[in-house]
Scaffold this motif. Structure first.
Motif, short mmCIF file in Angstrom:
data_model
loop_
_atom_site.label_atom_id
_atom_site.label_comp_id
_atom_site.label_asym_id
_atom_site.label_seq_id
_atom_site.Cartn_x
_atom_site.Cartn_y
_atom_site.Cartn_z
N LEU A 1 0.96 -1.23 -0.09
CA LEU A 1 -0.02 0.04 0.01
C LEU A 1 0.84 1.32 -0.10
CD1 LEU A 1 -2.73 -0.87 2.83
CD2 LEU A 1 -2.83 -0.89 0.50
N GLY A 2 0.33 2.38 -0.33
CA GLY A 2 0.99 3.71 -0.52
C GLY A 2 0.93 4.11 1.09
N LYS A 3 1.85 5.30 1.47
CA LYS A 3 1.97 5.47 3.00
C LYS A 3 0.55 6.16 3.41
CE LYS A 3 4.79 8.10 6.12
NZ LYS A 3 3.65 8.40 7.04
N PRO A 4 -0.21 6.71 2.71
CA PRO A 4 -1.67 7.49 3.08
C PRO A 4 -2.38 6.09 3.57
CG PRO A 4 -0.97 8.75 1.41
CD PRO A 4 0.16 7.56 1.39
N GLU A 5 -2.53 5.06 2.63
CA GLU A 5 -3.59 4.03 2.70
C GLU A 5 -2.99 3.08 4.03
OE1 GLU A 5 -2.13 5.08 -0.05
OE2 GLU A 5 -3.84 5.47 -1.23
N MET A 6 -1.70 2.92 4.07
CA MET A 6 -1.08 2.28 5.14
C MET A 6 -1.37 3.00 6.50
SD MET A 6 0.32 -0.54 6.13
CE MET A 6 1.08 -1.48 4.83
N ASP A 7 -1.24 4.19 6.46
CA ASP A 7 -1.41 4.94 7.85
C ASP A 7 -3.01 4.81 8.18
OD1 ASP A 7 1.18 5.69 7.80
OD2 ASP A 7 0.83 7.69 7.26
N LEU A 17 1.19 -3.68 19.49
CA LEU A 17 2.25 -3.40 20.07
C LEU A 17 3.64 -3.28 19.11
CD1 LEU A 17 2.51 -6.71 22.39
CD2 LEU A 17 2.07 -4.36 23.03
N ASP A 18 3.46 -3.76 18.18
CA ASP A 18 4.74 -3.39 17.08
C ASP A 18 4.31 -3.44 15.59
OD1 ASP A 18 7.57 -3.52 16.69
OD2 ASP A 18 7.84 -5.45 16.17
N VAL A 19 4.99 -2.91 14.70
CA VAL A 19 4.69 -2.93 13.37
C VAL A 19 5.93 -2.95 12.61
CG1 VAL A 19 3.83 -1.47 11.35
CG2 VAL A 19 2.71 -1.42 13.65
N GLU A 20 6.20 -4.05 11.66
CA GLU A 20 7.34 -4.10 10.74
C GLU A 20 6.89 -4.05 9.52
OE1 GLU A 20 9.75 -7.69 11.41
OE2 GLU A 20 8.97 -7.77 13.40
N THR A 21 7.57 -3.39 8.57
CA THR A 21 7.30 -3.21 7.29
C THR A 21 8.33 -3.45 6.36
OG1 THR A 21 8.20 -0.92 7.11
CG2 THR A 21 5.75 -0.95 7.73
N GLU A 22 7.85 -3.77 4.97
CA GLU A 22 8.80 -3.98 3.98
C GLU A 22 8.31 -3.78 2.63
OE1 GLU A 22 8.34 -8.46 2.41
OE2 GLU A 22 9.23 -8.45 4.68
N ILE A 23 9.13 -3.41 1.51
CA ILE A 23 8.60 -3.01 0.19
C ILE A 23 8.19 -4.22 -0.52
CG2 ILE A 23 9.32 -1.86 -1.98
CD1 ILE A 23 9.43 -0.02 0.63
N ALA A 24 7.12 -3.83 -1.05
CA ALA A 24 6.21 -4.94 -1.88
C ALA A 24 6.11 -4.38 -3.52
CB ALA A 24 5.15 -5.63 -1.49
N LYS A 25 5.32 -5.00 -4.22
CA LYS A 25 5.05 -4.34 -5.50
C LYS A 25 4.73 -2.83 -5.50
CE LYS A 25 3.59 -8.86 -7.40
NZ LYS A 25 2.69 -9.69 -7.98
N SER A 26 3.44 -2.65 -5.00
CA SER A 26 2.67 -1.49 -4.92
C SER A 26 3.17 -0.62 -3.64
CB SER A 26 1.34 -1.54 -5.10
OG SER A 26 1.22 -2.28 -6.35
N GLY A 27 3.92 -0.72 -2.98
CA GLY A 27 4.15 0.15 -1.72
C GLY A 27 4.86 -0.66 -0.60
N GLU A 28 4.34 -0.71 0.48
CA GLU A 28 4.81 -1.37 1.63
C GLU A 28 3.66 -2.33 2.07
OE1 GLU A 28 7.63 1.54 4.44
OE2 GLU A 28 5.41 1.80 4.74
N VAL A 29 4.06 -3.49 2.81
CA VAL A 29 3.51 -4.42 3.39
C VAL A 29 3.73 -4.38 4.91
CG1 VAL A 29 3.31 -7.06 3.94
CG2 VAL A 29 3.15 -6.14 1.57
N ALA A 30 2.89 -4.39 5.94
CA ALA A 30 3.14 -4.22 7.31
C ALA A 30 2.78 -5.53 8.15
CB ALA A 30 2.18 -2.92 8.02
#
Length: 530
Positions: free
Chosen positions: A68-74, A92-105
């Protein structure tokens, strides 16, 4: 974390406590009906994960990492946080990484306790086959025994224990109270049920069920000395009465300066005359060691004792896990027992003696024990040791559990399992400590102690060796009397003691028990040497 690591988890689909969400938004997912559905779904995942759920955001139902893009992820994280707050949980915790169309959390959600239950830790001792495990199994489940120890199976979890009907290691059982009402577990072997019990009770009673068979005296001592017990529960069977093991276990409880409760079991198997004879034997034994026995016959007696109980007054209760007699009185007593004040210890830096070390798939190395002082939080940096060279190793806290209930933190007096990183499992020994660096632990090989020799057939001279128990430490120790040439049964005096194989973290004032076969003594650490 790399994309490959996320995909390793998501490729197997949603399961247990893992949920996928492609996108969440306030306009759709916070509407009343949809919000309730998502809250119910999250409750389910939390229950499956014993209080912890894992959500992947930006992942479709097939487990593909879209992003997702940053606004959608937030926005998605905001919605997830709102749903969590509705059911007394939080992110408690959020980890993110880059995928096809933005970030996965990857989002960790944990249920938190609105109340921190009061906690009593009771050590259960007594001769083999006097019904300790059966009594605890019946108390914690409410299921009456068949007369053949059927409820004991909830505590004897090793194959050879079940086959032989003898406990060979410490067992832990729990039940509790909520606003004075008793809360039991239908199946104590169900981890999820135990976790829910911890969540709903405002008072917990944890039993440390020790071993009654004489060859396992070492394990019994570990159960009484190695935990931060609030009370000792001594079980005496009416068909056999007090034995030499009964006296020995009572002596260990008293040496640890614990208040005592005595339960006479198997009263359904003998005549009323025999019950009265054993009651008198119990009273005589308690008076012999300077205690005042008090027979609990009614709820009013139980209430009187909870208001007035001290180290000298000892409740004695007749009980039968078969007929149920006496169990309500025990509930009443446990419900009213005062929780020892840990206020002073709670302000000190965290420290716990390690009792068990094991590996859990997907979690890693787990250390269990009773927190001696302070508070520990998930994510904290601690130290563990001492190693054979006297060093303390930095470690990190991954997760904390109490009776399979995931916790963000734990405090003094609680029995917990703490998963850690930073050290190999083969580097850890029972008797080590895990603590906050501010505890300033000291690796000790040699120390002085004031001791009393209770039982010994000959004399204790320089060079005498035996096993010494301090907290969860059980180590061969070399003795050297300081003030006289030797000590024998009935003597008291100062002894210089040295751990033979490893240093340990001990402090002045700690109580100890030493033994060699049937030779036993007790004492207190008075001085440490580098």
């Amino acid at each position: 974390m790399s994309s490959q690591d996320f995909s390793k988890i998501t490729q197997y689909g949603e399961r247990k406590n893992i949920e996928f969400k492609e996108n969440l938004n306030s306009n759709t997912h916070l509407l009343t009906e949809r919000r309730q559905q998502l809250a119910s779904q999250m409750k389910y995942r939390l229950e499956r994960g014993q209080g912890e759920a894992i959500y992947f955001i930006g992942v479709n139902d097939n487990g593909q990492l879209l992003g997702l893009g940053k606004p959608e992820m937030d926005e998605s994280l905001h919605v997830l946080g709102e749903i969590a707050s509705d059911i007394n949980a939080k992110i408690l915790d959020v980890e993110t990484e880059i995928a096809k169309s933005g970030e996965v959390a990857k989002v960790i959600i944990s249920r938190f306790q609105t109340n921190k239950p009061d906690h009593l830790l009771i050590g259960v001792a007594g001769h083999v086959d006097h019904g300790k495990s059966t009594l605890v199994g019946t108390l914690t489940t409410g299921s009456l025994d068949t007369g053949s120890g059927s409820t004991r199976i909830f505590l004897d979890v090793q194959k050879h224990e079940i086959e032989r009907g003898l406990s060979a290691d410490l067992s832990f059982a729990v039940y509790g109270f909520n606003k004075g009402e008793t809360v039991r577990i239908k199946n104590p072997l169900n981890k999820r049920e135990k976790a829910l019990l911890v969540e709903k009770c405002d008072k917990l009673i944890s039993f440390v069920d020790t071993v009654g068979h004489e060859p396992w005296l070492r394990t019994t001592i570990r159960g009484i000395v190695g935990q931060k017990l609030s009370h000792g529960l001594l079980v005496v069977a009416a068909d056999q009465g007090p034995t030499h093991i009964t006296r020995e276990h009572l002596g260990i409880i008293l040496a640890m300066d614990l208040p005592v409760i005595v339960v006479m079991t198997k009263i359904d198997m003998v005549s009323p005359e025999r019950v009265e004879t054993v009651r008198q034997d119990i009273f005589d034994l308690l008076k012999l060691v300077g205690r005042i026995p008090y027979m609990v016959k009614s709820p009013e007696d139980a209430d009187f004792l909870t208001d007035n109980m001290n180290h000298h007054l000892v409740p004695v209760i007749k009980a039968s896990p078969v007929t149920g007699e006496g169990l309500e009185l025990l509930d009443r007593l446990f419900s009213g027992l005062k929780i020892p004040s840990h206020e002073e210890d709670s302000k000190k830096p965290f420290m716990m003696y390690i009792d068990k070390i094991y590996s859990v798939t997907g979690v890693g190395t787990v250390l269990s024990g009773t927190i001696r002082q302070g508070k520990v939080k998930k994510g904290e940096k601690l130290i563990l040791g001492p190693s054979s060279t006297g060093d303390f190793i930095p470690v990190n806290v991954k997760t904390i559990e109490m009776h399979h209930y995931r916790k963000e933190s734990a405090r003094v007096g609680e029995v917990v399992g703490i998963s850690i990183t930073g050290v190999e499992m083969n580097e850890i020994r029972r008797g080590m400590i895990i603590c906050h660096p501010d505890y300033n632990p000291r690796a000790v090989r040699e120390f002085d102690a004031e001791v009393a020799i209770l039982v010994h057939p000959t004399t204790i001279r320089k060079g005498y060796e035996c096993i010494t128990h301090i907290e969860t430490i059980a180590e061969t120790t070399c003795f050297r009397p300081i003030e006289q040439e030797y000590l024998s049964a009935g003597d008291t005096g100062k002894i210089r003691m040295r751990f033979k194989y490893h240093p340990f973290a001990i402090r002045e004032g700690q109580k100890l028990i030493f033994r060699e076969g049937k030779s036993k003594g007790v004492g207190t650490v008075t001085h440490l040497y580098s």
